[in-house]
Enzyme design. Structure first.
Site, short mmCIF file in Angstrom:
data_model
loop_
_atom_site.label_atom_id
_atom_site.label_comp_id
_atom_site.label_asym_id
_atom_site.label_seq_id
_atom_site.Cartn_x
_atom_site.Cartn_y
_atom_site.Cartn_z
N ASP A 184 -8.00 -6.45 25.64
CA ASP A 184 -9.14 -5.92 24.89
C ASP A 184 -8.82 -4.56 24.29
O ASP A 184 -8.74 -3.56 25.00
CB ASP A 184 -10.33 -5.81 25.84
CG ASP A 184 -11.59 -5.28 25.18
OD1 ASP A 184 -11.67 -5.33 23.94
OD2 ASP A 184 -12.49 -4.82 25.90
N ASP A 360 -11.05 -4.78 17.29
CA ASP A 360 -11.37 -5.16 18.67
C ASP A 360 -10.93 -6.59 18.97
O ASP A 360 -11.60 -7.55 18.60
CB ASP A 360 -12.87 -5.00 18.89
CG ASP A 360 -13.28 -5.20 20.33
OD1 ASP A 360 -12.44 -5.59 21.16
OD2 ASP A 360 -14.47 -4.96 20.65
#
Length: 480
Positions: A184, A360
């Site tokens: 992430d 992201d």
């Protein structure tokens, strides 16, 4: 005849109608991709990601304004970065081939911050900056180490029309215990379950590790898809053969049900350590501090509806995944990996914007302020809000826009149609649900969140040099 299982149920060929001339069919009951039928995730799962984005970025206003950040120690280390001669990483090669780490001819190219060499780098063609010491040690890179770059394979968790998350293996402790983590770039903490009675899957056992050390500090994070809590601990952490002793991470003893339904055991945050809730160096920044990497960067390839094939390249670029030159964009805030976004395009028409965009890998879709979403969809005749699929969704006439692009710093980047068009709203419908969503609800009005809908079209490199920069390369997915 049944197709691929999605969200716990099967789709039948009879419930899906293939759209002529493209790979998509229905969004409501099924999505057709090639030979497989995929059910789009239920409304609860779609809404869960929207909640996740809201809570994950709840402090983004402060962070982007420079408020509440941890000390930015790592950036002083990359000013004159060079690999340690004792490191096991490859200083003479910064590319991999055929999906595996591979050494190549020696090169001094990383003495130049404007060059990212791959396997075909010709040392005779590389040049040094006018003042090599301004950014890097002027010791020739080719004299420092010999081992190969490090590639971490990722698995794609496919749920219906969405590639929901990408996760890979991590080793913790001595002897090593193998778990899996979601990769992430939108967060900065590492955590795994440990002594968690309600958790399923693998867990880390401190009693089995001779190098484990507890701390007196608690650990708690809310992601929106759920929350985790436990204690901050240290131990040896290893990914793709790169080990860090006494790396801090969260040993999570409680996590919400939503997070327990995912296939990964834990999560590794790859954003800047300035936003780490643990207030400790991230795993990747520990590698930089110890000079374990060929260069202070990592690269990500995300596959499209394929369980295998995705990867993270530590200190390198996997040129076998790219099909064209790189475009570098400066980071505007060393918190999330952020770049300047100046618009959305449809069929050559622009909806202007002045935003900070967080890149992201841990978010599936693209989220922009409502005003920009409305202006963008106004460029596509027949667009409508589709809140029946969750807050912020829009539908558009299927394949009505031949070219959808995001503009960063004046450079335009196209999104592959199979990612923008998530699927038909119902069997036989001419309307498709789109992958750009509107979102507000307390987030900064100048924030956009750019997830995997975009990143599947663009191989991305996250480089700590030059104050931080992101490189986008055309991804080989676009040729499929």
């Amino acid at each position: 005849m049944t197709g691929l299982e999605g969200d716990g149920q099967f789709c039948s060929r009879e419930s899906s109608q293939r759209a002529p001339g493209n790979a998509l069919a229905t969004f409501g009951p099924c999505l057709y991709t090639g030979r497989m039928h995929r059910r789009f995730p239920r409304k609860q799962r779609r809404e869960r990601e929207s909640r996740s984005v809201l809570l994950k970025y709840a402090r983004s206003g402060d962070y982007l304004a420079g408020i509440g950040l941890n000390q930015d120690d790592v950036m002083t280390l990359v000013d004159r970065y060079f690999p340690s001669s004792a490191s096991s990483v490859n200083a003479s090669s910064f590319g991999v081939s055929d999906g595996a780490p591979t050494a190549s001819a020696a090169s001094d190219a990383y003495d130049d911050p404007n060059i990212v060499p791959s396997l075909d780098t010709d040392p005779a063609k590389t040049t040094k900056p006018a003042d090599p010491g301004q950014h890097y040690n002027d010791t020739p890179i080719s004299s420092l180490a010999t081992a190969a770059g490090q590639l971490l394979p990722l698995r794609d968790y496919v749920a219906g029309a969405l590639d929901l998350l990408y996760y890979g293996s991590i080793s913790l402790g001595t002897p090593p215990q193998v778990l899996t983590v979601d990769v992430d770039t939108g967060s900065a903490d590492l955590w795994v379950p440990s002594a968690c009675q309600a958790c399923h899957g693998h867990q880390f056992s401190p009693a089995r590790s001779s190098t484990f050390h507890p701390t007196s500090e608690g650990f708690s994070i809310t992601y929106g898809t759920g929350n985790v809590s436990g204690r901050l601990v240290t131990d040896v952490v290893s990914i793709a053969g790169l080990a860090v002793a006494e790396q801090a991470f969260g040993a999570v003893s409680a996590r919400s049900d939503e997070m327990d339904r995912q296939p990964n055991d834990g999560l590794i945050g790859m954003a800047f350590g300035t936003i780490a809730q643990s207030r400790r160096a991230t795993f990747f920044e520990s590698l930089i501090a110890q000079r374990r990497l060929a260069a202070p960067l990592f690269s990500v390839h995300l596959s499209r509806h394929e369980q295998s094939g995705s990867s993270v390249c530590f200190g390198c670029v996997d040129s076998s995944r790219t099909t064209g030159p790189v475009t570098w964009l400066p980071v505007v805030s060393r918190s999330y990996w952020t770049v300047s976004m100046d618009g959305l395009w449809a069929n050559g028409a622009r909806a202007p914007a002045k935003l900070t965009a967080a890149i992201d890998t841990g978010t599936s879709l693209i989220y922009v302020p409502s005003a920009l979403a409305a202006a963008f969809y106004a460029l596509i005749p027949g667009s409508k809000r589709a809140n029946q699929y969750g807050p912020g969704f829009w539908s558009v006439p299927c394949y009505s826009a031949n070219q959808i692009e995001l503009s960063f710093d004046g450079d335009r980047f196209a999104i592959h149609p199979n990612d923008f068009y998530l699927g038909r709203v119902s069997a036989g419908s001419t309307a498709c649900v789109a992958g750009v969503l509107s979102i507000d609800n307390g987030l900064p009005p100048n924030l956009a969140i750019i997830g995997d809908v975009f990143l599947k079209s663009w191989y991305s490199t996250y480089d700590y040099r030059n104050g931080g920069r992101i490189g986008f390369w055309p991804d080989g997915n676009n040729n499929k």
